[in-house]
Write a protein that holds these residues in place. Sequence first.
Motif, PDB file in Angstrom:
ATOM      1  N   ALA A 191      55.277  58.718  11.538  1.00 45.71           N
ATOM      2  CA  ALA A 191      54.045  59.066  11.157  1.00 45.71           C
ATOM      3  C   ALA A 191      53.153  59.368  12.088  1.00 45.71           C
ATOM      4  CB  ALA A 191      53.497  57.548  10.647  1.00 45.71           C
ATOM      5  N   ALA A 192      53.245  58.579  13.458  1.00 47.34           N
ATOM      6  CA  ALA A 192      52.351  58.869  14.615  1.00 47.34           C
ATOM      7  C   ALA A 192      52.743  60.234  15.067  1.00 47.34           C
ATOM      8  CB  ALA A 192      52.741  57.865  15.679  1.00 47.34           C
ATOM      9  N   LEU A 250      54.012  52.497   5.509  1.00 44.09           N
ATOM     10  CA  LEU A 250      53.787  53.818   6.088  1.00 44.09           C
ATOM     11  C   LEU A 250      52.175  54.164   5.684  1.00 44.09           C
ATOM     12  CD1 LEU A 250      54.388  56.619   6.685  1.00 44.09           C
ATOM     13  CD2 LEU A 250      55.020  56.959   4.340  1.00 44.09           C
ATOM     14  N   GLY A 251      51.614  53.437   4.542  1.00 41.27           N
ATOM     15  CA  GLY A 251      50.284  53.714   4.552  1.00 41.27           C
ATOM     16  C   GLY A 251      49.361  53.355   5.687  1.00 41.27           C
ATOM     17  N   ALA A 252      49.763  51.908   5.978  1.00 38.27           N
ATOM     18  CA  ALA A 252      48.857  51.117   6.745  1.00 38.27           C
ATOM     19  C   ALA A 252      49.042  52.034   8.523  1.00 38.27           C
ATOM     20  CB  ALA A 252      49.531  49.795   7.192  1.00 38.27           C
ATOM     21  N   PHE A 256      50.423  44.822  19.480  1.00 35.15           N
ATOM     22  CA  PHE A 256      49.993  45.533  17.981  1.00 35.15           C
ATOM     23  C   PHE A 256      51.484  45.339  17.426  1.00 35.15           C
ATOM     24  CE2 PHE A 256      50.782  49.461  15.796  1.00 35.15           C
ATOM     25  CZ  PHE A 256      50.076  49.208  14.598  1.00 35.15           C
ATOM     26  N   PHE A 257      52.467  45.563  17.850  1.00 31.03           N
ATOM     27  CA  PHE A 257      53.587  45.738  17.086  1.00 31.03           C
ATOM     28  C   PHE A 257      54.169  44.295  16.823  1.00 31.03           C
ATOM     29  CE2 PHE A 257      54.385  50.164  18.621  1.00 31.03           C
ATOM     30  CZ  PHE A 257      54.721  50.867  17.470  1.00 31.03           C
ATOM     31  N   LEU A 258      53.867  43.370  17.684  1.00 34.34           N
ATOM     32  CA  LEU A 258      54.257  41.829  17.807  1.00 34.34           C
ATOM     33  C   LEU A 258      53.403  41.299  16.545  1.00 34.34           C
ATOM     34  CD1 LEU A 258      55.881  39.785  19.026  1.00 34.34           C
ATOM     35  CD2 LEU A 258      53.959  39.393  20.625  1.00 34.34           C
ATOM     36  N   ALA A 259      52.351  41.846  16.539  1.00 36.91           N
ATOM     37  CA  ALA A 259      51.272  41.257  15.405  1.00 36.91           C
ATOM     38  C   ALA A 259      51.740  41.886  13.923  1.00 36.91           C
ATOM     39  CB  ALA A 259      49.931  41.186  15.779  1.00 36.91           C
ATOM     40  N   LEU A 260      51.854  43.422  14.021  1.00 36.66           N
ATOM     41  CA  LEU A 260      52.035  44.038  12.795  1.00 36.66           C
ATOM     42  C   LEU A 260      53.508  43.921  12.069  1.00 36.66           C
ATOM     43  CD1 LEU A 260      50.684  46.051  10.908  1.00 36.66           C
ATOM     44  CD2 LEU A 260      51.548  47.807  12.037  1.00 36.66           C
ATOM     45  N   LEU A 261      54.400  44.147  12.703  1.00 34.39           N
ATOM     46  CA  LEU A 261      55.761  44.233  12.268  1.00 34.39           C
ATOM     47  C   LEU A 261      56.174  42.971  11.295  1.00 34.39           C
ATOM     48  CD1 LEU A 261      57.651  46.116  14.890  1.00 34.39           C
ATOM     49  CD2 LEU A 261      56.554  47.342  12.942  1.00 34.39           C
ATOM     50  N   PRO A 262      55.979  41.848  11.760  1.00 37.84           N
ATOM     51  CA  PRO A 262      56.402  40.701  11.310  1.00 37.84           C
ATOM     52  C   PRO A 262      55.692  40.294   9.831  1.00 37.84           C
ATOM     53  CG  PRO A 262      55.914  39.864  13.615  1.00 37.84           C
ATOM     54  CD  PRO A 262      55.312  41.446  13.341  1.00 37.84           C
ATOM     55  N   GLN A 263      54.371  41.224   9.578  1.00 36.08           N
ATOM     56  CA  GLN A 263      53.825  40.912   8.596  1.00 36.08           C
ATOM     57  C   GLN A 263      54.598  41.681   7.342  1.00 36.08           C
ATOM     58  OE1 GLN A 263      51.149  39.038   8.476  1.00 36.08           O
ATOM     59  NE2 GLN A 263      51.524  38.719  10.804  1.00 36.08           N
ATOM     60  N   ILE A 310      46.761  54.912   8.490  1.00 37.92           N
ATOM     61  CA  ILE A 310      45.683  54.732   8.599  1.00 37.92           C
ATOM     62  C   ILE A 310      45.289  54.241   9.922  1.00 37.92           C
ATOM     63  CG2 ILE A 310      43.607  52.838   8.336  1.00 37.92           C
ATOM     64  CD1 ILE A 310      44.854  52.697   5.362  1.00 37.92           C
ATOM     65  N   LEU A 311      46.113  53.478  10.841  1.00 38.13           N
ATOM     66  CA  LEU A 311      45.967  53.152  12.225  1.00 38.13           C
ATOM     67  C   LEU A 311      46.141  54.335  13.109  1.00 38.13           C
ATOM     68  CD1 LEU A 311      48.198  49.926  11.886  1.00 38.13           C
ATOM     69  CD2 LEU A 311      45.791  49.861  12.350  1.00 38.13           C
ATOM     70  N   CYS A 312      47.089  55.309  12.713  1.00 40.80           N
ATOM     71  CA  CYS A 312      47.057  56.518  13.494  1.00 40.80           C
ATOM     72  C   CYS A 312      45.813  57.502  13.417  1.00 40.80           C
ATOM     73  CB  CYS A 312      48.182  57.286  13.252  1.00 40.80           C
ATOM     74  SG  CYS A 312      49.918  56.568  13.515  1.00 40.80           S
ATOM     75  N   ILE A 313      45.010  57.557  12.375  1.00 42.12           N
ATOM     76  CA  ILE A 313      43.974  58.146  12.186  1.00 42.12           C
ATOM     77  C   ILE A 313      43.085  57.787  12.973  1.00 42.12           C
ATOM     78  CG2 ILE A 313      42.295  59.016  10.531  1.00 42.12           C
ATOM     79  CD1 ILE A 313      44.546  59.633   8.467  1.00 42.12           C
ATOM     80  N   MET A 314      42.731  56.385  12.755  1.00 41.03           N
ATOM     81  CA  MET A 314      41.654  55.689  13.434  1.00 41.03           C
ATOM     82  C   MET A 314      41.599  56.137  14.981  1.00 41.03           C
ATOM     83  SD  MET A 314      41.819  51.710  11.869  1.00 41.03           S
ATOM     84  CE  MET A 314      40.504  51.414  12.917  1.00 41.03           C
ATOM     85  N   PRO A 315      40.228  56.385  15.468  1.00 41.96           N
ATOM     86  CA  PRO A 315      40.147  56.780  16.856  1.00 41.96           C
ATOM     87  C   PRO A 315      40.646  55.611  17.862  1.00 41.96           C
ATOM     88  CG  PRO A 315      38.215  57.181  15.798  1.00 41.96           C
ATOM     89  CD  PRO A 315      39.055  56.243  14.816  1.00 41.96           C
ATOM     90  N   GLY A 316      41.577  56.017  18.777  1.00 38.88           N
ATOM     91  CA  GLY A 316      42.231  55.063  19.730  1.00 38.88           C
ATOM     92  C   GLY A 316      42.646  55.848  21.057  1.00 38.88           C
TER      93      GLY A 316
END
Length: 207
Positions: A158-159, A10-12, A128-135, A15-21
């Motif tokens: 969160a988003a 959730l914390g990650a 992004f999900f493919l790389a992040l979720l498995p972690q 942070i990712l949602c707040i970063m400009p994208g």
Amino acid sequence: MSLSILFSFLGASIILCIMPGPDNLFVLAQSLTQSWKAGIYITLGLCTGLLVHISAAVLGISAIIYQSTLIFTVVKFAGAGYLIYLAWQSFLAKSEPFSISKHSKMAYWTLYKRGILMNVLNPKVSLFFLALLPQFVNPKAGHVSLQMFTLGIVFLVAAFILFCLFSIFASTLRKWLIGKPAVAKRLNKIQGVIFMLIGIKIAFSEN
């Protein structure tokens, strides 16, 4: 899945949602030029698109996209082209002060669809999900697919909350800009530049 993993994810996610994208800039641009409701409808569309990407990651479709340069390139340029089209529309819009007015249901439905297209046509979200979720998945706990889907929903919630807050913030700024005609007249151009930059960024992204 332990609570510590969920809170870490959730914390990650925050942070990712707040970063400009692309997504949050898209919400801000629409909320500035229209209203906070427009931003909410865009957010609902983006979150619907996130469901597609989450499901793709869970089912392994994202891996196929990642491995196929052709599919990745086609989706990437489709997304970039759509954003450049929106930028062109913004540049053609009349440069006149805006005012707070009611939007039709059709207009909101259009915004919702824009949010979906904006998100689905960005292959980097799937990767992004493919790389992040498995972690954050614990294979020893079993039900890997369910764990990944749960994490995806946590990110989606969160988003949604953060993007809604972005919409309200941008709408508040919009009300201030209404009293600044010189700035208000240029908002469509500013929105066009934002769309153009996001489109170019997606077009030049690498697999």
